[in-house]
Write a protein that holds these residues in place. Structure first.
Motif, PDB file in Angstrom:
ATOM      1  N   ALA A 163       0.832  -1.207   0.000  1.00  0.00           N
ATOM      2  CA  ALA A 163       0.000   0.000   0.000  1.00  0.00           C
ATOM      3  C   ALA A 163       0.865   1.254   0.000  1.00  0.00           C
ATOM      4  CB  ALA A 163      -0.925  -0.001   1.201  1.00  0.00           C
ATOM      5  N   ALA A 164       1.976   1.217   0.734  1.00  0.00           N
ATOM      6  CA  ALA A 164       2.879   2.367   0.764  1.00  0.00           C
ATOM      7  C   ALA A 164       3.515   2.590  -0.601  1.00  0.00           C
ATOM      8  CB  ALA A 164       3.959   2.159   1.816  1.00  0.00           C
ATOM      9  N   ARG A 165       3.912   1.506  -1.244  1.00  0.00           N
ATOM     10  CA  ARG A 165       4.506   1.623  -2.581  1.00  0.00           C
ATOM     11  C   ARG A 165       3.473   2.131  -3.577  1.00  0.00           C
ATOM     12  NH1 ARG A 165       8.538  -2.495  -4.523  1.00  0.00           N
ATOM     13  NH2 ARG A 165       9.723  -1.116  -3.229  1.00  0.00           N
ATOM     14  N   ARG A 166       2.239   1.649  -3.470  1.00  0.00           N
ATOM     15  CA  ARG A 166       1.175   2.091  -4.365  1.00  0.00           C
ATOM     16  C   ARG A 166       0.947   3.591  -4.202  1.00  0.00           C
ATOM     17  NH1 ARG A 166      -4.256   2.926  -5.042  1.00  0.00           N
ATOM     18  NH2 ARG A 166      -5.280   1.829  -6.727  1.00  0.00           N
ATOM     19  N   ASP A 167       0.913   4.059  -2.963  1.00  0.00           N
ATOM     20  CA  ASP A 167       0.750   5.491  -2.709  1.00  0.00           C
ATOM     21  C   ASP A 167       1.912   6.292  -3.286  1.00  0.00           C
ATOM     22  OD1 ASP A 167      -1.636   5.060  -1.406  1.00  0.00           O
ATOM     23  OD2 ASP A 167      -0.746   5.111   0.601  1.00  0.00           O
ATOM     24  N   GLN A 168       3.112   5.766  -3.143  1.00  0.00           N
ATOM     25  CA  GLN A 168       4.291   6.448  -3.683  1.00  0.00           C
ATOM     26  C   GLN A 168       4.196   6.554  -5.205  1.00  0.00           C
ATOM     27  OE1 GLN A 168       7.894   4.155  -3.452  1.00  0.00           O
ATOM     28  NE2 GLN A 168       9.204   5.913  -3.851  1.00  0.00           N
ATOM     29  N   VAL A 169       3.789   5.476  -5.858  1.00  0.00           N
ATOM     30  CA  VAL A 169       3.674   5.473  -7.317  1.00  0.00           C
ATOM     31  C   VAL A 169       2.568   6.430  -7.761  1.00  0.00           C
ATOM     32  CG1 VAL A 169       3.081   4.043  -9.313  1.00  0.00           C
ATOM     33  CG2 VAL A 169       4.663   3.175  -7.596  1.00  0.00           C
ATOM     34  N   LEU A 170       1.447   6.434  -7.065  1.00  0.00           N
ATOM     35  CA  LEU A 170       0.360   7.350  -7.426  1.00  0.00           C
ATOM     36  C   LEU A 170       0.770   8.815  -7.244  1.00  0.00           C
ATOM     37  CD1 LEU A 170      -2.780   5.517  -6.032  1.00  0.00           C
ATOM     38  CD2 LEU A 170      -2.153   5.881  -8.424  1.00  0.00           C
ATOM     39  N   ARG A 171       1.493   9.112  -6.165  1.00  0.00           N
ATOM     40  CA  ARG A 171       1.990  10.485  -5.969  1.00  0.00           C
ATOM     41  C   ARG A 171       2.947  10.875  -7.090  1.00  0.00           C
ATOM     42  NH1 ARG A 171       2.413   9.097  -0.542  1.00  0.00           N
ATOM     43  NH2 ARG A 171       4.627   8.703  -0.809  1.00  0.00           N
ATOM     44  N   LEU A 172       3.800   9.951  -7.480  1.00  0.00           N
ATOM     45  CA  LEU A 172       4.755  10.205  -8.560  1.00  0.00           C
ATOM     46  C   LEU A 172       4.023  10.431  -9.878  1.00  0.00           C
ATOM     47  CD1 LEU A 172       7.720  10.389  -9.340  1.00  0.00           C
ATOM     48  CD2 LEU A 172       7.737   7.906  -9.563  1.00  0.00           C
ATOM     49  N   TYR A 173       3.000   9.614 -10.149  1.00  0.00           N
ATOM     50  CA  TYR A 173       2.184   9.755 -11.364  1.00  0.00           C
ATOM     51  C   TYR A 173       1.516  11.127 -11.405  1.00  0.00           C
ATOM     52  CZ  TYR A 173      -1.623   8.760 -14.666  1.00  0.00           C
ATOM     53  OH  TYR A 173      -2.510   8.804 -15.712  1.00  0.00           O
ATOM     54  N   ARG A 174       0.903  11.517 -10.306  1.00  0.00           N
ATOM     55  CA  ARG A 174       0.246  12.830 -10.250  1.00  0.00           C
ATOM     56  C   ARG A 174       1.246  13.968 -10.412  1.00  0.00           C
ATOM     57  NH1 ARG A 174      -2.110  10.999  -5.325  1.00  0.00           N
ATOM     58  NH2 ARG A 174      -3.772   9.574  -5.844  1.00  0.00           N
ATOM     59  N   ALA A 175       2.410  13.832  -9.786  1.00  0.00           N
ATOM     60  CA  ALA A 175       3.443  14.873  -9.890  1.00  0.00           C
ATOM     61  C   ALA A 175       3.928  15.004 -11.334  1.00  0.00           C
ATOM     62  CB  ALA A 175       4.611  14.554  -8.967  1.00  0.00           C
ATOM     63  N   LEU A 176       4.112  13.875 -12.012  1.00  0.00           N
ATOM     64  CA  LEU A 176       4.544  13.924 -13.410  1.00  0.00           C
ATOM     65  C   LEU A 176       3.498  14.612 -14.280  1.00  0.00           C
ATOM     66  CD1 LEU A 176       6.055  10.355 -13.674  1.00  0.00           C
ATOM     67  CD2 LEU A 176       7.291  12.453 -14.212  1.00  0.00           C
ATOM     68  N   LEU A 177       2.231  14.264 -14.091  1.00  0.00           N
ATOM     69  CA  LEU A 177       1.171  14.905 -14.874  1.00  0.00           C
ATOM     70  C   LEU A 177       1.067  16.391 -14.552  1.00  0.00           C
ATOM     71  CD1 LEU A 177      -1.677  12.247 -14.798  1.00  0.00           C
ATOM     72  CD2 LEU A 177      -0.179  12.833 -16.702  1.00  0.00           C
ATOM     73  N   ARG A 178       1.163  16.734 -13.276  1.00  0.00           N
ATOM     74  CA  ARG A 178       1.059  18.138 -12.866  1.00  0.00           C
ATOM     75  C   ARG A 178       2.196  18.966 -13.453  1.00  0.00           C
ATOM     76  NH1 ARG A 178       1.833  17.568  -7.679  1.00  0.00           N
ATOM     77  NH2 ARG A 178      -0.125  16.465  -7.476  1.00  0.00           N
ATOM     78  N   GLU A 179       3.407  18.447 -13.370  1.00  0.00           N
ATOM     79  CA  GLU A 179       4.553  19.183 -13.912  1.00  0.00           C
ATOM     80  C   GLU A 179       4.475  19.298 -15.428  1.00  0.00           C
ATOM     81  OE1 GLU A 179       6.991  20.881 -12.402  1.00  0.00           O
ATOM     82  OE2 GLU A 179       6.054  20.426 -10.486  1.00  0.00           O
ATOM     83  N   SER A 180       3.947  18.282 -16.088  1.00  0.00           N
ATOM     84  CA  SER A 180       3.833  18.315 -17.545  1.00  0.00           C
ATOM     85  C   SER A 180       2.859  19.377 -18.014  1.00  0.00           C
ATOM     86  CB  SER A 180       3.400  16.950 -18.073  1.00  0.00           C
ATOM     87  OG  SER A 180       4.398  16.004 -17.817  1.00  0.00           O
ATOM     88  N   GLN A 181       1.892  19.718 -17.175  1.00  0.00           N
ATOM     89  CA  GLN A 181       0.953  20.783 -17.523  1.00  0.00           C
ATOM     90  C   GLN A 181       1.663  22.132 -17.633  1.00  0.00           C
ATOM     91  OE1 GLN A 181      -2.237  20.701 -18.346  1.00  0.00           O
ATOM     92  NE2 GLN A 181      -2.427  18.501 -18.078  1.00  0.00           N
ATOM     93  N   GLY A 182       2.856  22.228 -17.088  1.00  0.00           N
ATOM     94  CA  GLY A 182       3.596  23.482 -17.105  1.00  0.00           C
ATOM     95  C   GLY A 182       4.299  23.789 -18.420  1.00  0.00           C
ATOM     96  N   LYS A 202       4.856  -7.020 -11.003  1.00  0.00           N
ATOM     97  CA  LYS A 202       4.818  -7.432  -9.595  1.00  0.00           C
ATOM     98  C   LYS A 202       6.206  -7.515  -8.959  1.00  0.00           C
ATOM     99  CE  LYS A 202       0.372  -8.218  -9.703  1.00  0.00           C
ATOM    100  NZ  LYS A 202      -0.507  -7.219  -9.183  1.00  0.00           N
ATOM    101  N   ASP A 203       7.251  -7.614  -9.763  1.00  0.00           N
ATOM    102  CA  ASP A 203       8.612  -7.776  -9.254  1.00  0.00           C
ATOM    103  C   ASP A 203       9.085  -6.498  -8.557  1.00  0.00           C
ATOM    104  OD1 ASP A 203      11.168  -8.804  -8.831  1.00  0.00           O
ATOM    105  OD2 ASP A 203      11.888  -8.106 -10.792  1.00  0.00           O
ATOM    106  N   SER A 204       9.453  -6.625  -7.285  1.00  0.00           N
ATOM    107  CA  SER A 204       9.848  -5.458  -6.483  1.00  0.00           C
ATOM    108  C   SER A 204      11.057  -4.727  -7.050  1.00  0.00           C
ATOM    109  CB  SER A 204      10.166  -5.882  -5.046  1.00  0.00           C
ATOM    110  OG  SER A 204       9.023  -6.343  -4.420  1.00  0.00           O
ATOM    111  N   ALA A 205      12.032  -5.486  -7.505  1.00  0.00           N
ATOM    112  CA  ALA A 205      13.246  -4.856  -8.046  1.00  0.00           C
ATOM    113  C   ALA A 205      12.928  -4.061  -9.309  1.00  0.00           C
ATOM    114  CB  ALA A 205      14.300  -5.914  -8.335  1.00  0.00           C
ATOM    115  N   GLU A 206      12.096  -4.632 -10.158  1.00  0.00           N
ATOM    116  CA  GLU A 206      11.738  -3.938 -11.393  1.00  0.00           C
ATOM    117  C   GLU A 206      10.893  -2.697 -11.096  1.00  0.00           C
ATOM    118  OE1 GLU A 206       9.946  -4.911 -15.812  1.00  0.00           O
ATOM    119  OE2 GLU A 206      10.024  -6.505 -14.306  1.00  0.00           O
ATOM    120  N   ILE A 207       9.998  -2.804 -10.126  1.00  0.00           N
ATOM    121  CA  ILE A 207       9.186  -1.646  -9.734  1.00  0.00           C
ATOM    122  C   ILE A 207      10.086  -0.534  -9.203  1.00  0.00           C
ATOM    123  CG2 ILE A 207       7.488  -0.811  -8.062  1.00  0.00           C
ATOM    124  CD1 ILE A 207       6.099  -3.549  -8.333  1.00  0.00           C
ATOM    125  N   GLU A 208      11.051  -0.905  -8.378  1.00  0.00           N
ATOM    126  CA  GLU A 208      11.973   0.092  -7.822  1.00  0.00           C
ATOM    127  C   GLU A 208      12.772   0.780  -8.932  1.00  0.00           C
ATOM    128  OE1 GLU A 208      13.172   2.457  -4.914  1.00  0.00           O
ATOM    129  OE2 GLU A 208      11.782   0.805  -4.612  1.00  0.00           O
TER     130      GLU A 208
END
Length: 89
Positions: free
Chosen positions: A3-22, A47-53
Motif C-alpha cells: 500500500a505504501a509503494r502504491r501510494d508512492q507510485v500514485l503520488r509520482l504519477y500525479r506529480a509527473l502529470l502536474r509538472e507536464s501541464q507546465g 509485480k517484481d519489487s526490483a523492477e518496480i523500484e
C-alpha cells in the motif's frame, strides 16, 4: 508495504502529470502527458519489487527532467497556438 509503494507510485504519477501541464508548448505538453499515461498503463501489472523500484527511480529522474525543461521553456515562451486559444461561439 504494498500500500505504501502504491501510494508512492500514485503520488509520482500525479506529480509527473502536474509538472507536464507546465510546458508552454502545446506539442510538448500533450506528448509528455500521453507518454506518462502510456508508460504507467504499460507497467501496471508488474509485480517484481526490483523492477518496480527501477521504474520508480527512472520516473523520479524523468520528473526532474520535466521540471528543468518546463523552467527553460518558460524562459523562452512563444505565442499560443490557435488550437490552445478558447473558441468564441
Amino acid at each position: 508495504m504494498a500500500a505504501a509503494r502504491r501510494d508512492q507510485v500514485l503520488r509520482l504519477y500525479r506529480a509527473l502529470l502536474r509538472e507536464s501541464q507546465g510546458f508552454s508548448a502545446y506539442g510538448y505538453r500533450t506528448y509528455a502527458i500521453r507518454r506518462i499515461r502510456d508508460a504507467f498503463r504499460e507497467n501496471k501489472y508488474i509485480k517484481d519489487s526490483a523492477e518496480i523500484e527501477t521504474l520508480v527511480n527512472k520516473a523520479k529522474a524523468n520528473l526532474e527532467i520535466i521540471r528543468r525543461q518546463v523552467t527553460i521553456g518558460q524562459l523562452y515562451s512563444t505565442e499560443r497556438l490557435i488550437i490552445e486559444c478558447p473558441q468564441k461561439v
